[in-house]
Design a protein around this motif. Structure first.
Motif, PDB file in Angstrom:
ATOM      1  N   TYR A   1      -2.237 -85.185   2.054  1.00 43.43           N
ATOM      2  CA  TYR A   1      -1.670 -85.713   0.816  1.00 43.43           C
ATOM      3  C   TYR A   1      -1.988 -87.190   0.584  1.00 43.43           C
ATOM      4  O   TYR A   1      -2.187 -87.611  -0.562  1.00 43.43           O
ATOM      5  CB  TYR A   1      -0.157 -85.504   0.803  1.00 43.43           C
ATOM      6  N   TYR A   2      -2.031 -87.995   1.649  1.00 38.55           N
ATOM      7  CA  TYR A   2      -2.145 -89.444   1.463  1.00 38.55           C
ATOM      8  C   TYR A   2      -3.447 -90.032   1.995  1.00 38.55           C
ATOM      9  O   TYR A   2      -3.720 -91.212   1.771  1.00 38.55           O
ATOM     10  CB  TYR A   2      -0.956 -90.148   2.122  1.00 38.55           C
ATOM     11  N   GLY A   3      -4.245 -89.223   2.682  1.00 38.14           N
ATOM     12  CA  GLY A   3      -5.550 -89.697   3.105  1.00 38.14           C
ATOM     13  C   GLY A   3      -6.504 -89.776   1.918  1.00 38.14           C
ATOM     14  O   GLY A   3      -6.390 -89.021   0.951  1.00 38.14           O
ATOM     15  N   ILE A   4      -7.451 -90.700   1.992  1.00 34.71           N
ATOM     16  CA  ILE A   4      -8.438 -90.890   0.921  1.00 34.71           C
ATOM     17  C   ILE A   4      -9.826 -90.675   1.518  1.00 34.71           C
ATOM     18  O   ILE A   4     -10.166 -91.263   2.549  1.00 34.71           O
ATOM     19  CB  ILE A   4      -8.335 -92.301   0.307  1.00 34.71           C
ATOM     20  N   SER A   5     -10.627 -89.852   0.857  1.00 33.06           N
ATOM     21  CA  SER A   5     -11.966 -89.555   1.359  1.00 33.06           C
ATOM     22  C   SER A   5     -12.924 -89.390   0.181  1.00 33.06           C
ATOM     23  O   SER A   5     -12.576 -89.706  -0.964  1.00 33.06           O
ATOM     24  CB  SER A   5     -11.952 -88.287   2.212  1.00 33.06           C
ATOM     25  N   GLU A   6     -14.107 -88.873   0.468  1.00 33.70           N
ATOM     26  CA  GLU A   6     -15.107 -88.688  -0.580  1.00 33.70           C
ATOM     27  C   GLU A   6     -14.672 -87.684  -1.634  1.00 33.70           C
ATOM     28  O   GLU A   6     -15.234 -87.657  -2.728  1.00 33.70           O
ATOM     29  CB  GLU A   6     -16.427 -88.240   0.043  1.00 33.70           C
ATOM     30  N   ARG A   7     -13.680 -86.849  -1.320  1.00 37.20           N
ATOM     31  CA  ARG A   7     -13.154 -85.942  -2.343  1.00 37.20           C
ATOM     32  C   ARG A   7     -12.473 -86.721  -3.460  1.00 37.20           C
ATOM     33  O   ARG A   7     -12.301 -86.224  -4.568  1.00 37.20           O
ATOM     34  CB  ARG A   7     -12.151 -84.971  -1.728  1.00 37.20           C
TER      35      ARG A   7
END
Length: 287
Positions: free
Chosen positions: A213-219
């Motif tokens: 929910y709170y991780g940020i990635s290339e998606r």
């Protein structure tokens, strides 16, 4: 409409006790009877996400039913094993509430907004003392987070006017494959004509749940400077619920609750607050 209704139930935070050892009829239910009510008032639950809108709480439905073993309580379906006066154990299903912060529907479309119920999460200060650009991303600019269904088991221990509970929850749909565990203490007491209930809980949320929910990635973004792998989180919640009967149907009621968020969540560029508040004050009607 059904989704909105379920969301409202999840945010009310109203939970009942079944017929065993029950004295306060405003929060307790006799076996094989429905408890249906509605509360009207002013309140809101804050949203810790960047550009996240607070959830206005104006009209709160309250629906519950307890049988000999099975029960339904404001969106939670469960089954209790060998319930006794001093201990109960139950397995249950319910919608995961983490996704609620990411819902883009507007409660103001179906509820009357109040002046203090639309205060969203604080936007981080663009002025960085070290001259570096701010590291944050808006909830409006990320990929969609999916709903999940929780399956859990809970054990309650009762002692006079106190209750201890231990709850373990896992992702039933393999959306994030995470889990959480909560220990809670609740104490009920009376002051003049008021019935009050205080509670304190500590919740551990696994890194799989928090990162989904709170991780940020290339998606979410092509900017690698914003990518973030979230770790597990520990949240502490304290609150007070209170009510006062006016007659057999009407009663005053209120709720004040604060939840502190640990670094596993607050270090995310998506999060701009270190706490969540949940407040509601109004009147309730029991059918």
């Amino acid at each position: 409409m059904l989704l909105r209704f379920v969301l409202i139930l999840l945010f009310t935070g109203i939970y009942h006790a079944s017929a065993w050892g029950c004295e306060n009829k405003l929060v307790c239910i006799e076996e094989d009877n429905w408890s249906i009510g509605v509360a009207f008032g002013v309140g809101a639950r804050t949203n810790p996400l960047v550009d996240g809108d607070a959830i206005p709480l104006i009209v709160l439905p309250d629906v519950a039913w307890y049988g000999e073993h099975a029960y339904f309580d404001n969106g939670e379906f469960g089954y209790q094993w060998q319930p006794h006066q001093d201990v109960t154990t139950e397995v249950f299903f319910r919608a995961n509430t983490e996704r609620a912060y990411f819902a883009f529907w507007q409660p103001s479309n179906i509820l009357l907004p109040t002046s203090n119920a639309t205060d969203g999460a604080d936007t981080p200060n663009p002025d960085d003392p070290e001259g570096e650009p701010p590291r944050y991303i808006s909830v409006n600019d990320i990929a969609q987070r999916k709903w999940s269904l929780d399956i859990g088991v809970r054990t309650n221990w009762f002692n006079d006017k106190s209750r201890w509970s231990l709850t373990f929850i896992h992702d039933a749909l393999n959306v994030h494959n995470g889990f959480s565990a909560t220990g809670q203490y609740q104490h009920d007491f009376e002051w003049q004509d008021w019935t009050l209930s205080t509670h304190l809980s500590v919740t551990y949320k696994s890194n799989s749940l928090i990162d989904y929910y709170y991780g940020i990635s290339e998606r979410d973004t092509s900017d690698e400077n914003l990518w973030y792998n979230a770790g597990s989180a520990l949240q502490v919640t304290g609150g007070l619920l209170f009510n006062k009967p006016l007659n057999q149907q009407w009663h005053w009621l209120g709720r004040i609750q604060f939840t502190s968020l640990s670094s596993g969540m607050t270090d995310s560029p998506l999060v701009s607050k270190r706490y969540v508040t949940n407040m509601f004050f109004g009147v309730g009607y029991r059918f």
